[in-house]
Write an enzyme that holds these catalytic residues in place. Structure first.
Site, PDB file in Angstrom:
ATOM      1  N   TYR A  77       8.412 -28.111   9.466  1.00  0.00           N
ATOM      2  CA  TYR A  77       7.807 -29.483   9.053  1.00  0.00           C
ATOM      3  C   TYR A  77       8.362 -30.936   8.997  1.00  0.00           C
ATOM      4  O   TYR A  77       7.748 -31.643   9.643  1.00  0.00           O
ATOM      5  CB  TYR A  77       7.503 -29.134   7.572  1.00  0.00           C
ATOM      6  CG  TYR A  77       6.275 -28.188   7.506  1.00  0.00           C
ATOM      7  CD1 TYR A  77       6.459 -26.709   7.383  1.00  0.00           C
ATOM      8  CD2 TYR A  77       5.069 -28.782   7.167  1.00  0.00           C
ATOM      9  CE1 TYR A  77       5.406 -26.056   7.234  1.00  0.00           C
ATOM     10  CE2 TYR A  77       3.834 -27.887   7.387  1.00  0.00           C
ATOM     11  CZ  TYR A  77       4.158 -26.597   7.117  1.00  0.00           C
ATOM     12  OH  TYR A  77       2.896 -25.777   7.244  1.00  0.00           O
ATOM     13  N   ARG A  80       7.041 -31.518  12.590  1.00  0.00           N
ATOM     14  CA  ARG A  80       5.766 -32.058  12.555  1.00  0.00           C
ATOM     15  C   ARG A  80       5.594 -33.389  11.965  1.00  0.00           C
ATOM     16  O   ARG A  80       4.804 -34.352  12.402  1.00  0.00           O
ATOM     17  CB  ARG A  80       4.834 -30.923  11.844  1.00  0.00           C
ATOM     18  CG  ARG A  80       4.557 -29.692  12.468  1.00  0.00           C
ATOM     19  CD  ARG A  80       3.699 -28.934  11.890  1.00  0.00           C
ATOM     20  NE  ARG A  80       2.507 -29.280  11.761  1.00  0.00           N
ATOM     21  CZ  ARG A  80       1.581 -28.985  10.871  1.00  0.00           C
ATOM     22  NH1 ARG A  80       1.607 -27.754  10.122  1.00  0.00           N
ATOM     23  NH2 ARG A  80       0.246 -29.500  10.699  1.00  0.00           N
ATOM     24  N   GLN A 111      -9.708 -30.958   6.233  1.00  0.00           N
ATOM     25  CA  GLN A 111      -8.749 -29.842   6.338  1.00  0.00           C
ATOM     26  C   GLN A 111      -7.622 -30.366   6.820  1.00  0.00           C
ATOM     27  O   GLN A 111      -6.509 -29.785   6.763  1.00  0.00           O
ATOM     28  CB  GLN A 111      -9.143 -28.796   7.228  1.00  0.00           C
ATOM     29  CG  GLN A 111     -10.568 -28.329   6.930  1.00  0.00           C
ATOM     30  CD  GLN A 111     -11.073 -27.405   7.965  1.00  0.00           C
ATOM     31  OE1 GLN A 111     -10.846 -26.214   8.168  1.00  0.00           O
ATOM     32  NE2 GLN A 111     -12.028 -28.078   9.005  1.00  0.00           N
ATOM     33  N   HIS A 129      -6.351 -28.925   2.195  1.00  0.00           N
ATOM     34  CA  HIS A 129      -5.104 -28.412   2.660  1.00  0.00           C
ATOM     35  C   HIS A 129      -3.599 -29.239   2.511  1.00  0.00           C
ATOM     36  O   HIS A 129      -2.847 -28.935   2.869  1.00  0.00           O
ATOM     37  CB  HIS A 129      -5.200 -28.061   4.039  1.00  0.00           C
ATOM     38  CG  HIS A 129      -6.353 -26.914   4.345  1.00  0.00           C
ATOM     39  ND1 HIS A 129      -6.793 -26.898   5.508  1.00  0.00           N
ATOM     40  CD2 HIS A 129      -6.683 -25.957   3.654  1.00  0.00           C
ATOM     41  CE1 HIS A 129      -7.684 -25.781   5.741  1.00  0.00           C
ATOM     42  NE2 HIS A 129      -7.879 -25.248   4.320  1.00  0.00           N
ATOM     43  N   ASN A 231     -18.108 -31.947  18.255  1.00  0.00           N
ATOM     44  CA  ASN A 231     -17.226 -31.180  18.981  1.00  0.00           C
ATOM     45  C   ASN A 231     -17.286 -31.121  20.415  1.00  0.00           C
ATOM     46  O   ASN A 231     -18.207 -31.010  20.933  1.00  0.00           O
ATOM     47  CB  ASN A 231     -17.207 -29.877  18.299  1.00  0.00           C
ATOM     48  CG  ASN A 231     -15.860 -29.031  18.563  1.00  0.00           C
ATOM     49  OD1 ASN A 231     -15.266 -29.322  19.439  1.00  0.00           O
ATOM     50  ND2 ASN A 231     -15.448 -28.206  17.450  1.00  0.00           N
TER      51      ASN A 231
HETATM   52  P1  OAD Z   1      -8.464 -25.785  15.201  1.00  0.00           P
HETATM   53  O1  OAD Z   1      -7.221 -26.313  15.785  1.00  0.00           O
HETATM   54  O2  OAD Z   1      -8.799 -24.539  14.710  1.00  0.00           O
HETATM   55  O3  OAD Z   1      -9.830 -26.471  15.803  1.00  0.00           O
HETATM   56  C1  OAD Z   1      -9.940 -27.925  16.286  1.00  0.00           C
HETATM   57  C2  OAD Z   1     -11.230 -28.232  16.786  1.00  0.00           C
HETATM   58  O4  OAD Z   1     -11.101 -29.652  17.315  1.00  0.00           O
HETATM   59  C3  OAD Z   1     -11.564 -27.274  17.814  1.00  0.00           C
HETATM   60  O5  OAD Z   1     -13.143 -26.741  17.480  1.00  0.00           O
HETATM   61  C4  OAD Z   1     -11.776 -28.167  18.870  1.00  0.00           C
HETATM   62  O6  OAD Z   1     -12.725 -27.944  19.954  1.00  0.00           O
HETATM   63  C5  OAD Z   1     -12.125 -29.572  18.401  1.00  0.00           C
HETATM   64  N1  OAD Z   1     -11.549 -30.446  18.952  1.00  0.00           N
HETATM   65  C6  OAD Z   1     -10.593 -30.676  19.937  1.00  0.00           C
HETATM   66  N2  OAD Z   1     -10.793 -32.126  20.505  1.00  0.00           N
HETATM   67  C7  OAD Z   1     -11.525 -32.800  19.907  1.00  0.00           C
HETATM   68  C8  OAD Z   1     -12.039 -34.095  19.731  1.00  0.00           C
HETATM   69  N3  OAD Z   1     -11.255 -35.168  20.608  1.00  0.00           N
HETATM   70  N4  OAD Z   1     -12.817 -34.539  18.843  1.00  0.00           N
HETATM   71  C9  OAD Z   1     -13.667 -33.383  18.127  1.00  0.00           C
HETATM   72  N5  OAD Z   1     -13.124 -32.150  18.151  1.00  0.00           N
HETATM   73  C10 OAD Z   1     -12.148 -31.829  18.964  1.00  0.00           C
HETATM   74  O7  OAD Z   1      -8.463 -26.866  13.779  1.00  0.00           O
HETATM   75  P2  OAD Z   1      -9.073 -27.123  12.423  1.00  0.00           P
HETATM   76  O8  OAD Z   1     -10.713 -26.316  12.719  1.00  0.00           O
HETATM   77  O9  OAD Z   1      -8.944 -28.038  11.611  1.00  0.00           O
HETATM   78  O10 OAD Z   1      -4.985 -24.676   8.105  1.00  0.00           O
HETATM   79  O11 OAD Z   1      -8.255 -25.696  11.639  1.00  0.00           O
HETATM   80  C11 OAD Z   1      -8.662 -25.174  10.356  1.00  0.00           C
HETATM   81  C12 OAD Z   1      -7.176 -24.981   9.774  1.00  0.00           C
HETATM   82  O12 OAD Z   1      -6.657 -24.137  10.348  1.00  0.00           O
HETATM   83  C13 OAD Z   1      -6.416 -26.152   9.532  1.00  0.00           C
HETATM   84  O13 OAD Z   1      -6.383 -26.901   8.550  1.00  0.00           O
HETATM   85  C14 OAD Z   1      -5.032 -25.215   9.311  1.00  0.00           C
HETATM   86  C15 OAD Z   1      -5.201 -24.081  10.325  1.00  0.00           C
HETATM   87  O14 OAD Z   1      -4.666 -23.144  10.005  1.00  0.00           O
HETATM   88  C16 OAD Z   1      -4.133 -24.783   7.178  1.00  0.00           C
HETATM   89  O15 OAD Z   1      -2.943 -25.810   7.451  1.00  0.00           O
HETATM   90  C17 OAD Z   1      -4.287 -24.249   5.983  1.00  0.00           C
END
Ligand code: OAD
Length: 268
Positions: A77, A80, A111, A129, A231
């Protein structure tokens, strides 16, 4: 299933999305890691560069990993947080802050654990989160959560990995939600309430694979609201959307705001 968009279908979709949004009274935005990608923060599906490339973050962000090796998880962390420090809001965060002025009821449910929405000027934010820049006692010795302000510790106390809680001596941990952990109930209840009351939900930069966050758009839909996704690729949620705007949020969100301004529905 949604297909690749051509420029003309994208423009039509953008126009339609702007029309739906301009008529909204209670819009809500659900953001994921994608909105911070253009600020240089990797999403969860980007390979982490450098030291952690060979470590699966999903295996470090768990209570079990922290119990097993608190120093390793703390260092992960710290890495990060170091990596996030130079990040600044991108035009997507700034566009959402502008929408907050246009829509008095607009809330962001995020999130993300970065603070780029706040830095961009958004104020009505529900954090599902947690926040990576915050810490708490891993035993929540004074109730859930027991915040710990590291600046109150001495240099040598802060240098411990992890530092110790000033109240009980237990380990300090980042104030974020780990896998296999419950979300903060007040934040989740508030997010579900907002999703049920929303007449439009913008779903920005999330793969839609992690629940309960990924279940929020369905609550809006069930209550008769409209769903618009931003997206660059199809996500798990795209098939449930009214509109999918294919593109990076740092480009699409300012275009959406521009369209609203063109319709003179944004305050001058
Ligand atoms: P992900 O990494 O799962 O997904 C990121 C999304 O952003 C994907 O669908 C990409 O296609 C999209 N993406 C990439 N570049 C982009 C851009 N420039 N503009 C818009 N979209 C773009 O991330 P999350 O969905 O946020 O949980 O993940 C959900 C959770 O999974 C996180 O909060 C974390 C992780 O485990 C915890 O930390 C509890």
């Amino acid at each position: 299933m949604a297909t690749e968009q051509t420029p003309s279908t994208f423009e039509r979709a953008l126009h339609e999305a702007a029309a739906i949004l301009s008529a909204a009274r209670r819009p809500v935005v659900l953001t994921g890691a994608g909105i911070s990608k253009e600020s240089g923060i990797p999403t969860f599906r980007d390979a982490l560069d450098g030291l952690w490339a060979q470590v699966d973050p999903m295996k470090l962000a768990t209570p079990q990993a922290f119990r097993r090796d608190p120093a390793l998880v703390w260092r992960f962390y710290e890495y990060r947080r170091e990596r996030m420090r130079p990040a600044r809001p991108n035009p997507g965060h700034i566009a959402l802050a502008a929408l907050e002025h246009r829509f008095p009821a607009l809330h962001i449910i995020t999130q993300n654990v970065d603070d780029l929405h706040e830095q961009a000027g958004s104020t009505r934010i529900v954090r599902l989160h947690g926040k990576i820049s915050a810490n708490r006692c891993s035993l929540d010795c004074r109730g859930l959560p027991t915040p710990v302000d590291l600046s109150q510790l001495s240099d040598e106390q802060r240098a411990e990995t992890p530092p110790h809680c000033p109240y009980c001596g237990g380990y300090v941990r980042p104030d974020v939600v780990w896998f296999n952990e419950m979300l903060p109930s007040d934040a989740l209840n508030r997010a579900q309430q907002l999703a049920q009351q929303a007449d439009v939900m913008l779903v920005v930069g999330t793969s839609g694979v992690v629940y309960p966050a990924a279940g929020l758009p369905a609550l809006t839909r069930k209550a008769g609201g409209r769903l618009i996704e931003i997206n660059p690729v199809v996500s798990e949620l795209t098939p449930t959307m009214d509109i999918w705007l294919e593109g990076a949020s740092g480009i699409v969100l300012p275009r959406l705001v521009e369209h609203l301004e063109k319709d003179n529905t944004l305050d001058a």
